[in-house]
Structures are given as C-alpha cells and as structure tokens.
Scaffold this motif. Sequence first.
Motif, PDB file in Angstrom:
ATOM      1  N   ASP A 161       0.845  -1.189   0.000  1.00  0.00           N
ATOM      2  CA  ASP A 161       0.000   0.000   0.000  1.00  0.00           C
ATOM      3  C   ASP A 161       0.887   1.249   0.000  1.00  0.00           C
ATOM      4  O   ASP A 161       2.127   1.165  -0.055  1.00  0.00           O
ATOM      5  CB  ASP A 161      -0.983  -0.001   1.170  1.00  0.00           C
ATOM      6  CG  ASP A 161      -0.306   0.028   2.543  1.00  0.00           C
ATOM      7  OD1 ASP A 161       0.877   0.413   2.633  1.00  0.00           O
ATOM      8  OD2 ASP A 161      -0.967  -0.334   3.537  1.00  0.00           O
ATOM      9  N   ASP A 193       1.754   3.296   2.299  1.00  0.00           N
ATOM     10  CA  ASP A 193       2.715   3.425   3.394  1.00  0.00           C
ATOM     11  C   ASP A 193       4.010   2.681   3.085  1.00  0.00           C
ATOM     12  O   ASP A 193       5.100   3.135   3.439  1.00  0.00           O
ATOM     13  CB  ASP A 193       2.107   2.907   4.705  1.00  0.00           C
ATOM     14  CG  ASP A 193       0.991   3.812   5.238  1.00  0.00           C
ATOM     15  OD1 ASP A 193       0.955   4.990   4.832  1.00  0.00           O
ATOM     16  OD2 ASP A 193       0.169   3.329   6.029  1.00  0.00           O
ATOM     17  N   SER A 205       1.132  10.466   1.151  1.00  0.00           N
ATOM     18  CA  SER A 205       0.070   9.486   0.915  1.00  0.00           C
ATOM     19  C   SER A 205      -1.251  10.217   0.694  1.00  0.00           C
ATOM     20  O   SER A 205      -1.686  11.011   1.536  1.00  0.00           O
ATOM     21  CB  SER A 205      -0.050   8.543   2.107  1.00  0.00           C
ATOM     22  OG  SER A 205      -1.161   7.690   1.950  1.00  0.00           O
ATOM     23  N   ASP A 250      -4.152   8.299  -0.552  1.00  0.00           N
ATOM     24  CA  ASP A 250      -4.972   7.227   0.003  1.00  0.00           C
ATOM     25  C   ASP A 250      -4.134   5.958  -0.088  1.00  0.00           C
ATOM     26  O   ASP A 250      -2.965   6.008  -0.472  1.00  0.00           O
ATOM     27  CB  ASP A 250      -6.332   7.105  -0.706  1.00  0.00           C
ATOM     28  CG  ASP A 250      -6.198   6.863  -2.209  1.00  0.00           C
ATOM     29  OD1 ASP A 250      -5.373   6.009  -2.613  1.00  0.00           O
ATOM     30  OD2 ASP A 250      -6.896   7.523  -2.990  1.00  0.00           O
ATOM     31  N   GLU A 251      -4.703   4.812   0.253  1.00  0.00           N
ATOM     32  CA  GLU A 251      -3.872   3.599   0.344  1.00  0.00           C
ATOM     33  C   GLU A 251      -3.316   3.153  -0.999  1.00  0.00           C
ATOM     34  O   GLU A 251      -2.356   2.371  -1.052  1.00  0.00           O
ATOM     35  CB  GLU A 251      -4.662   2.467   0.993  1.00  0.00           C
ATOM     36  CG  GLU A 251      -5.841   1.954   0.183  1.00  0.00           C
ATOM     37  CD  GLU A 251      -6.525   0.788   0.858  1.00  0.00           C
ATOM     38  OE1 GLU A 251      -7.426   0.191   0.227  1.00  0.00           O
ATOM     39  OE2 GLU A 251      -6.166   0.459   2.004  1.00  0.00           O
ATOM     40  N   ASN A 252      -3.876   3.676  -2.099  1.00  0.00           N
ATOM     41  CA  ASN A 252      -3.414   3.279  -3.426  1.00  0.00           C
ATOM     42  C   ASN A 252      -2.899   4.448  -4.262  1.00  0.00           C
ATOM     43  O   ASN A 252      -2.741   4.318  -5.471  1.00  0.00           O
ATOM     44  CB  ASN A 252      -4.544   2.565  -4.185  1.00  0.00           C
ATOM     45  CG  ASN A 252      -4.893   1.233  -3.562  1.00  0.00           C
ATOM     46  OD1 ASN A 252      -4.026   0.403  -3.325  1.00  0.00           O
ATOM     47  ND2 ASN A 252      -6.180   1.035  -3.256  1.00  0.00           N
TER      48      ASN A 252
END
Length: 520
Positions: A119, A121, A144, A146-148
């Motif tokens: 992801d 992070d 970041s 979002d996670e993607n």
Amino acid sequence: MFFKRRYFYFYLLLVVLLLGGCNSDDASSSSGEGNKEPQSGGTLNIAYPTQPQTLDPHETTAEATRDAAKVIYEALVTLDENYEVIPQLAESYEQNDDGSVITINLRKDIKFHNGETMDADDVIASMNKWGTKMPELGEHEWISVDENTVELHLSEPSSLTMYFLADISRIAAIMPKEIAKSAGATGVTEYIGTGPFKFVEWKQDEVIKYEKFDEYQTVTAPASGLGGKKEALVDAINWNFVPDSSTRVNGLMSGQYDFAHMINYDSIPQLENSNGVVVDVWSYGIEALIFNKKEGLFSDIKARQAVNYALDMEEIMGAAFVSSDYYELDSALFLPSQATWYSETGKENYNQKNINKAKDLLKEAGYNGQEIVILTSRDYEHHYNAAVATQQELQKLGMNVKLDVYDWPTLLERRDNPSNYDIFFTGFSTTTTPNQYVFLNSETEWAGWTNSPELDQLLEKIKNADENEIEKLNNELHQELWEYLPVINLGKNSRVSGYAEKLNGFTNFLGPNFWNVTKN
C-alpha cells in the motif's frame, strides 16, 4: 567492428534513439533447440563472477547487487526495451503543469513475498529510504493521498525525474514498510519484495537461492526491457559465485551451469565451437579509472592531468578487452546514437600519450616517488587487466605503483575509505542522462569523492534545462569532465556471457534477466 553482434535502441527524454542492425534490439534472447515447446519448471543454475555486498539495491550502484536483486524487487516505474519509462508497480502516473507534483496511482492487491499487501505506506517508507541516496531529486517529499495513491512533491521540478525513478543502477525497490524503516547503516538484511522470485537463503561465498513466488502478479502488457509481462517459469534459481572465468566456461560447456556471466574474451572461440552453447556479446558502456580526490596525490588536479596525458588508451583497452571487436576508443560518455547527449567536446584531452607533458605536470604536483596504490580484483578480469596495463604505463612515467588485489566485495568496502588507495577501476553502463553518473555529482559522495562546483552547477542546469539549452550545457559538462578529471573515461566496451541453448526467453537488458525463461 564495435558491438558487431548486436545492436540496440536507446530512448532519451528529448529524442528517440534508434540503432539499426541485424538483431534489432538490446535484449538478446534465446530461441531454444529446434521447435521444442518450452517447458516450465526445474532449476536455473547461474555462474556469476562475484558475490554482492548486499541484496539491498538502495545501498549501492554495484552491478553484482543490481543483477541479483532485480529478480526479487520491483520499482514504481522501470525502463522498456527502448529506454522509455513505463509503469511497473504503478498503475499510472501524471505530473502537474509545472512538474512540481507527480501523482502515482498504485496497482492494487500486489503481494509482497511475506504475504502482506503493498500500500501507499510501504511505498513512502521505501522511497524515503531510497531517496537519501538520490541527490538528483533535490529537496522532495512523498505524501500518501490514500492507500493506493502517492504524490511526489519536488522543490526543483525536472523533466528528468521519471528517469531518476526508473534508474536501474540503484533500483528504487519497494519493500514492506517495517523492513524499510528498520534498515541499518548498511541496508536491510531481510530481502522481501514483489518480484517473480523470492529470496530463500544466502550461503556466503557460495550461492544465493531463490524460488518461484506463486502469488506474483504480472501486468498484461508485452514483455519489454525490464517491464511488461514477467513470469517465473522455473521453480528455482541458484545464483552461484564462481570467480574463476575458466571454471564458469567449463561449467557452462559441461551443463553444470545454464548461464555464465562475464566470461573472458579469450574463451569466445572455445564457446562458439561448443555444441549447445550460445555466446552473447552485449554492449555495455565505459571503462573508467577512478581517482581518489579526497586524500593523497590525486587530490591535486595536476597529478590527475599528468596521468591522463601519460596513458595510452589503446594499450589499456586492448589489455582489458583483448580485441577491438570488443572496445572502441571514444572520449564521450554516451553513444553516438544518443543524439541529445553525445558530445566530443574535450576529446583533445583524450589519449594524448604525451609523456613529457605528463612529467612536467607530475613535477608541478610535487610527486616525489611515494607509492601509488591501485585497488583491483580478479573477479572481473577486464578491470584487473586494465589495472595491470595502467601500472605499466605509470611506471614508464617514473611512478612507484602497487596493485592491491582483493575479491570484489572487499574492494567495494575498501574503496569507501580514502586512506586505502589512490586509483581503482570500474565500469558504467550507458545511462539515459548525465545526472545518473554518480562520479559527476559531488552530493553523491561516491567513492573517489568528486568535489567540483562547476560540475554540480552544470548538472543542476541540465536538470532544469529546456530542449534548446541541452546541447550547450552538455558540451560544457564534457569539457569540464576532461579538465577536472573525476575519472578517466578509457573508452567504450562490450561484454560477453554465455548460456545453454536449451534456455528459452533469456534476455540481457541492463544485465541478465531470468523471468520468462524456461529450460527444454
């Protein structure tokens, strides 16, 4: 004829570079035996000349690490066969109008070898670790979204940034965040990536073992260069360390090894006459003499210039690469086909063979007979032979020269201490921009320790230049290279490997690649 067996394409940011030739591209590939259908499974046995210092590709530009690590790791972007930047772990990317923000959309559900899902992070932790070694990026921050999705914010936008992210010499490998964050001063010791093969074990001085990663997720685009579709078609790879070239050659001919890297040029006729073996002659880049500019005699520019005036490049390149089929005398850092970057500026300082001028400069530098130490290794015979020939050339100049011979990993350790040596030899694959040559940039603090405000300023200007400014700045860079002499570019060369004819799908693009490879 130079690089007579194979030709290849170079793509640069400002121009598509085409090398026409009988084999059409840089990545040589095996055709297999007759019309047999390739079969998956089995173990590939590789004979490689030296052991890497580390498998952490963030920590070094050494090719022994690059070649062994790229079956494990992948980056956000990479290079295709035309040297174009293409997505790898990125699904897509885009830059804003002024280039200060690059937004990267990540591929979803990508698995690491430990079973975790990649992801944002993980990407940020990995890129923060890698970025400490990349002064080319300038001041920057990864964010970041979002996670993607991640963003790269640049204080010094450059049209070259994506090339820096795709640079294979120090792979911008993505690894799990906890591993990236826990890395010590010498890098990570747990080697987990997203690539087609996963690390199993490392028996020091013997072998690194990999096995197929069953959960590897490839892209669907056609395989090209270091990107596109990649599959682990064998069950395992044994990456054997075989320092002796004749042992690699004999093992290849006997079937002990499926691939032998960097064989001696004298062995080519023997292999060409051996049934079931393919000789792969591949274009490389430059052979370079690196000065220690931090301590000792060669901290004086006049001493470096004295050596440059004294050397007979034909003698040195002939000793290293045996035949002019495998080298070319050329002062430029880039290939003639690389129209944007190729420059002959400064060539008047190349291959002078002027002993009298060299003696005058050496005297001005205050040389009084002190011992000059050349670090070298027989793990790479061409580097060793270049060192021996240079020793002989400098002895003609009246210098007291000693060779210190080590295995390659030890040499890499010793070259980081300026008290250990005066000169060492290494090679540099041709890059896509001058900014990627670590010996030009003072901020890299790479072995040899360049300290040239003039070179640094030119690199900075090139990074921010538009198309109309590039040629002038690049010519100035080449001129300063040959005056300051952080290294001596001895000339261009090609290298030789061999592989079993039963291999299908093997490619050699910026080093050997073992995905998409089967054994009949």
